[in-house]
Design a protein around this motif. Structure first.
Motif, PDB file in Angstrom:
ATOM      1  N   ILE A  29     -54.994  13.006 -46.264  1.00  0.00           N
ATOM      2  CA  ILE A  29     -54.942  14.422 -45.886  1.00  0.00           C
ATOM      3  C   ILE A  29     -56.355  15.008 -45.862  1.00  0.00           C
ATOM      4  O   ILE A  29     -56.701  15.811 -44.988  1.00  0.00           O
ATOM      5  CB  ILE A  29     -54.035  15.213 -46.839  1.00  0.00           C
ATOM      6  CG1 ILE A  29     -52.638  14.594 -46.875  1.00  0.00           C
ATOM      7  CG2 ILE A  29     -53.971  16.676 -46.423  1.00  0.00           C
ATOM      8  CD1 ILE A  29     -51.971  14.464 -45.517  1.00  0.00           C
ATOM      9  N   GLY A  30     -57.201  14.593 -46.800  1.00  0.00           N
ATOM     10  CA  GLY A  30     -58.582  15.061 -46.798  1.00  0.00           C
ATOM     11  C   GLY A  30     -59.308  14.671 -45.527  1.00  0.00           C
ATOM     12  O   GLY A  30     -60.110  15.435 -44.988  1.00  0.00           O
ATOM     13  N   ARG A  31     -59.038  13.484 -45.035  1.00  0.00           N
ATOM     14  CA  ARG A  31     -59.635  13.022 -43.784  1.00  0.00           C
ATOM     15  C   ARG A  31     -59.232  13.930 -42.626  1.00  0.00           C
ATOM     16  O   ARG A  31     -60.053  14.284 -41.770  1.00  0.00           O
ATOM     17  CB  ARG A  31     -59.185  11.589 -43.516  1.00  0.00           C
ATOM     18  CG  ARG A  31     -59.819  10.931 -42.308  1.00  0.00           C
ATOM     19  CD  ARG A  31     -59.098   9.631 -42.002  1.00  0.00           C
ATOM     20  NE  ARG A  31     -58.882   8.828 -43.207  1.00  0.00           N
ATOM     21  CZ  ARG A  31     -57.868   7.982 -43.360  1.00  0.00           C
ATOM     22  NH1 ARG A  31     -56.951   7.840 -42.410  1.00  0.00           N
ATOM     23  NH2 ARG A  31     -57.746   7.276 -44.464  1.00  0.00           N
ATOM     24  N   VAL A  32     -57.984  14.323 -42.603  1.00  0.00           N
ATOM     25  CA  VAL A  32     -57.486  15.193 -41.530  1.00  0.00           C
ATOM     26  C   VAL A  32     -58.103  16.590 -41.638  1.00  0.00           C
ATOM     27  O   VAL A  32     -58.524  17.177 -40.629  1.00  0.00           O
ATOM     28  CB  VAL A  32     -55.952  15.262 -41.571  1.00  0.00           C
ATOM     29  CG1 VAL A  32     -55.438  16.346 -40.626  1.00  0.00           C
ATOM     30  CG2 VAL A  32     -55.351  13.909 -41.227  1.00  0.00           C
ATOM     31  N   ILE A  33     -58.156  17.134 -42.844  1.00  0.00           N
ATOM     32  CA  ILE A  33     -58.719  18.468 -43.035  1.00  0.00           C
ATOM     33  C   ILE A  33     -60.171  18.501 -42.576  1.00  0.00           C
ATOM     34  O   ILE A  33     -60.602  19.427 -41.872  1.00  0.00           O
ATOM     35  CB  ILE A  33     -58.590  18.894 -44.508  1.00  0.00           C
ATOM     36  CG1 ILE A  33     -57.125  19.204 -44.834  1.00  0.00           C
ATOM     37  CG2 ILE A  33     -59.467  20.110 -44.807  1.00  0.00           C
ATOM     38  CD1 ILE A  33     -56.875  19.523 -46.293  1.00  0.00           C
TER      39      ILE A  33
END
Length: 324
Positions: free
Chosen positions: A222-226
């Motif tokens: 999710i951090g990668r997407v954000i």
């Protein structure tokens, strides 16, 4: 070393790199600063101001900080407290003191439109404080502000690991206790630095990562997407493309993103874009047509509808207010 965030874990170095990039965005809009010279008994009400962070540094004496429905916090010389979320609160000479007058309604010496000297109170012991109100215009910085606790308190006697904060406090106290030409300008810039240092200290030394946006930023997928959304908000993102970036199925990605951030992926994307749009309309001479194209909207009408729904006003009204 690995950091356990409750979901998947990522190397601490990578996590700190992400936090460093967030801290890099902390650009403050200095609203107001006050050097308060107070003598017992005294009590001051700090009014609620939306989308702002108040800070208080005790440079001499003691005082109490009290928020509604919370126990008061004693502050001594060298202590620092941040009150995020625009919350109203009281500063008091005694923990059980009644409400005092609003600080902005008291007579004070205005050194310039953003800096004042307040002398207030009775005949008793003296205390000195540096108080300020700042806001953050960068969308990532505003997301970070939402994760902060109701009060971020850093005690002067527990700052062995934060010598930079001590140094800044010492410089600030020196500037205001021995006034020189331009001293108020130096003090206000030191105050900006102090707020960033306090947030950094809280982020780096906190025992646990709070739920919400920071927890999502820590999560590997999710951090990668954000970060991708932040880096390229105008990309033609879709739920499918975001899920592919996270290497997850649509349903698993959507559920996990929502659990961590509190909102669905496309809702987060839209709010992020509109936050950028509002900032640029306030700060630049830019049209809604250009913003719509740069932020991934196929038509200005669709952009206007999203902007009005998220921000409660049209892009045109924001532009007109800024020009005025």
């Amino acid at each position: 070393m690995w950091h356990d965030c409750g979901m998947e874990v990522i190397p601490r170095a990578e996590h700190q790199d992400r936090l460093a990039r967030v801290l890099h965005t902390l650009r403050m809009c200095s609203t107001f600063y006050c050097h308060a010279e107070l003598s017992e008994p005294w009590a001051l009400e700090m009014p609620a101001i939306a989308d702002s962070v108040s800070f208080h540094v005790v440079t001499a004496g003691t005082c109490w900080l009290r928020l509604p429905e919370a126990d008061p916090i004693e502050m001594r010389a060298g202590d620092l407290a941040l009150v995020p979320h625009g919350l109203g609160h009281d500063l008091l000479s005694e923990a059980d003191a009644h409400h005092g007058p609003r600080v902005d309604q008291l007579p004070q010496e205005y050194v310039n439109p953003r800096y004042s000297i307040l002398k207030y109170g009775g005949p008793g012991r003296a205390a000195q404080l540096i108080c300020g109100i700042v806001s953050f215009d960068d969308p990532a910085a505003r997301e970070l502000m939402r994760t902060l606790p109701a009060v971020l308190f850093i005690g002067g006697d527990t700052l062995s690991t934060a010598s930079s904060i001590k140094d800044t406090l010492r410089l600030m106290a020196g500037e205001l206790s021995h006034p020189q030409i331009g001293g108020e300008a130096v003090a206000t810039r030191l105050a900006d630095i102090l707020v960033v240092q306090a947030i950094r200290s809280w982020l780096m030394n906190g025992a646990t990562t709070p739920a919400g946006w920071l927890r999502a930023l820590e999560d590997e997928r999710i951090g990668r997407v954000i970060e991708a959304i932040h880096h390229n908000p105008g990309n033609m993102w879709s739920l499918d493309r975001l899920a592919q970036l996270a290497t997850m199925s649509r349903s698993s990605f959507s559920n996990r993103f929502t659990t961590l951030t509190g909102e669905a992926p496309i809702a987060y994307l839209t709010r992020w874009r509109m936050s950028i749009a509002a900032s640029r309309l306030r700060d630049e001479d830019i049209t809604a047509t250009r913003l719509a194209a740069e932020l991934g909207y196929r038509s200005e009408a669709a952009f206007n509808r999203a902007f009005t729904r998220i921000n409660g006003q049209t892009p045109g009204s924001v532009r007109r207010r800024q020009r005025q």
